[in-house]
Design a protein around this motif. Structure first.
Motif, PDB file in Angstrom:
ATOM      1  N   HIS A  35       1.552  53.047  51.594  1.00 18.19           N
ATOM      2  CA  HIS A  35       2.861  53.520  52.054  1.00 18.19           C
ATOM      3  C   HIS A  35       2.690  54.861  52.751  1.00 18.19           C
ATOM      4  O   HIS A  35       2.056  55.781  52.226  1.00 18.19           O
ATOM      5  CB  HIS A  35       3.830  53.662  50.877  1.00 18.19           C
ATOM      6  CG  HIS A  35       5.219  54.050  51.284  1.00 18.19           C
ATOM      7  ND1 HIS A  35       5.847  53.544  52.405  1.00 18.19           N
ATOM      8  CD2 HIS A  35       6.111  54.916  50.722  1.00 18.19           C
ATOM      9  CE1 HIS A  35       7.058  54.069  52.512  1.00 18.19           C
ATOM     10  NE2 HIS A  35       7.241  54.897  51.508  1.00 18.19           N
ATOM     11  N   GLU A  50       7.602  49.505  56.135  1.00 23.14           N
ATOM     12  CA  GLU A  50       7.976  49.106  54.772  1.00 23.14           C
ATOM     13  C   GLU A  50       6.750  49.156  53.869  1.00 23.14           C
ATOM     14  O   GLU A  50       5.676  48.649  54.213  1.00 23.14           O
ATOM     15  CB  GLU A  50       8.559  47.688  54.796  1.00 23.14           C
ATOM     16  CG  GLU A  50       9.100  47.228  53.461  1.00 23.14           C
ATOM     17  CD  GLU A  50       9.703  45.835  53.525  1.00 23.14           C
ATOM     18  OE1 GLU A  50       9.927  45.242  52.447  1.00 23.14           O
ATOM     19  OE2 GLU A  50       9.929  45.340  54.640  1.00 23.14           O
ATOM     20  N   GLN A 136       5.943  42.502  57.311  1.00 23.18           N
ATOM     21  CA  GLN A 136       7.333  42.967  57.249  1.00 23.18           C
ATOM     22  C   GLN A 136       8.254  41.959  57.940  1.00 23.18           C
ATOM     23  O   GLN A 136       7.925  41.433  58.998  1.00 23.18           O
ATOM     24  CB  GLN A 136       7.460  44.349  57.905  1.00 23.18           C
ATOM     25  CG  GLN A 136       8.832  44.981  57.758  1.00 23.18           C
ATOM     26  CD  GLN A 136       8.833  46.464  58.129  1.00 23.18           C
ATOM     27  OE1 GLN A 136       7.816  47.140  57.979  1.00 23.18           O
ATOM     28  NE2 GLN A 136       9.959  46.965  58.594  1.00 23.18           N
TER      29      GLN A 136
END
Length: 243
Positions: A35, A50, A136
Motif C-alpha cells: 500500500h 487500492e 483493482q
C-alpha cells in the motif's frame, strides 16, 4: 538484486531517494509496497491505488554511460520493459502515451515516474517508480483508468508480474549499456499512442493545437507536425494530448 518488501509506505520512490542521501544503493535495489499512501505521478500529480490490489514498486538503477542530455533513454527502456511484460500476459492494444504512460485500449493501466540522481553534472543513478493497476476493479471518477483484471477478467499474481518486469528492465538496460540506442528509440516510437494520427493537444497557455505526432527528438521532446505544416517540439510541461 536486493528486494525490500513493505506493508505500507508513503512513496516507494521517496524511500529509495532517502537511501541515496547516505550512499548509492546496490544496483537493482527494489522497494515494493502493498500500500502506497502518498504515491506521485508526473508533474506532481497524485497516484491513487487500492491497497493490496496493484503493483507499487521502485527500482534503483546505477547509471554510468549516459550523459544528462540522454536521460530520456531511461524512460524509454522502462516503458518498453512494461509493454513487453504485459504482452507476455496477453494484454492487447498496448501503447505508450508520451512520455511514459502505458495504455491498453485507450485506458491507462500504468504510470512511471523517473527521478534521476545527478552529481557534479554526471548521472549516477535513477529511481524508477512504477504504478501498475493489476487487480483493482473500481476507479471512482478516473474514467480513463483501468486494470489488467478489468481488461481480461483474470486475477493476476503481482509477484509473477513483478518478476517479469524486473527481468525486462534488466534486458533493456543491458541493450542501452551496449550502445543500442537507435534500436531502443525506434522501438519506442513504433509504440507511441496516436503516432502518425491527427490529434488535438492542449498547450500550457490553454490554447489547443491540432497536429500529428511524428516521434521524439534526441532529448525526448515530442515532435508534432502541425496543421501549418511546421515541425514543432514540446517538453512535458508544455503540452498535453487530449484523447
Amino acid at each position: 538484486m536486493y528486494i525490500i518488501k513493505l506493508d505500507a509506505i508513503g512513496s516507494t520512490n521517496a524511500y529509495l531517494k532517502e537511501l541515496t542521501l547516505t550512499s548509492i544503493p546496490q544496483d537493482y535495489t527494489v522497494v515494493v509496497s502493498e500500500h502506497q499512501t502518498n504515491g506521485r505521478g508526473q508533474m506532481g500529480t497524485k497516484w491513487e491505488t487500492e491497497a493490496g490490489k496493484n503493483l507499487t514498486v521502485s527500482v534503483f538503477k546505477k547509471i554510468s554511460k549516459l550523459n544528462i542530455q540522454e536521460q530520456f533513454y531511461i524512460s524509454m527502456c522502462v516503458s518498453l520493459a512494461i509493454t513487453e511484460t504485459l504482452r507476455k500476459f496477453q494484454i492487447k492494444q498496448l501503447r505508450i502515451k508520451w512520455p511514459n504512460d502505458i495504455l491498453s485500449a485507450n485506458k491507462k493501466i500504468c504510470g512511471i515516474l523517473i527521478e534521476n540522481i545527478i552529481k557534479n553534472n554526471y548521472m549516477v543513478g535513477s529511481i524508477i517508480g512504477i504504478g501498475l493497476n493489476i487487480n483493482q476493479k473500481f476507479f471512482n471518477d478516473l474514467s480513463q483508468a483501468s486494470s489488467l483484471s478489468l481488461l481480461t477478467g483474470i486475477i493476476y499474481s503481482k509477484e509473477e508480474i513483478l518478476s517479469e518486469i524486473l527481468k525486462q528492465i534488466q534486458f533493456y538496460f543491458d541493450l542501452l549499456e551496449s550502445g543500442k540506442k537507435s534500436f531502443i528509440k525506434n522501438k519506442y516510437e513504433n509504440q507511441l499512442f496516436r503516432m502518425n494520427k491527427p490529434s488535438t493537444f492542449k498547450l500550457n497557455n490553454d490554447e489547443t493545437l491540432s497536429g500529428i505526432i511524428k516521434g521524439i527528438d534526441n532529448v525526448g521532446k515530442l515532435i508534432i507536425w502541425t496543421e501549418d505544416e511546421i515541425f514543432r517540439t514540446f517538453d512535458l510541461k508544455e503540452i498535453k494530448l487530449l484523447y
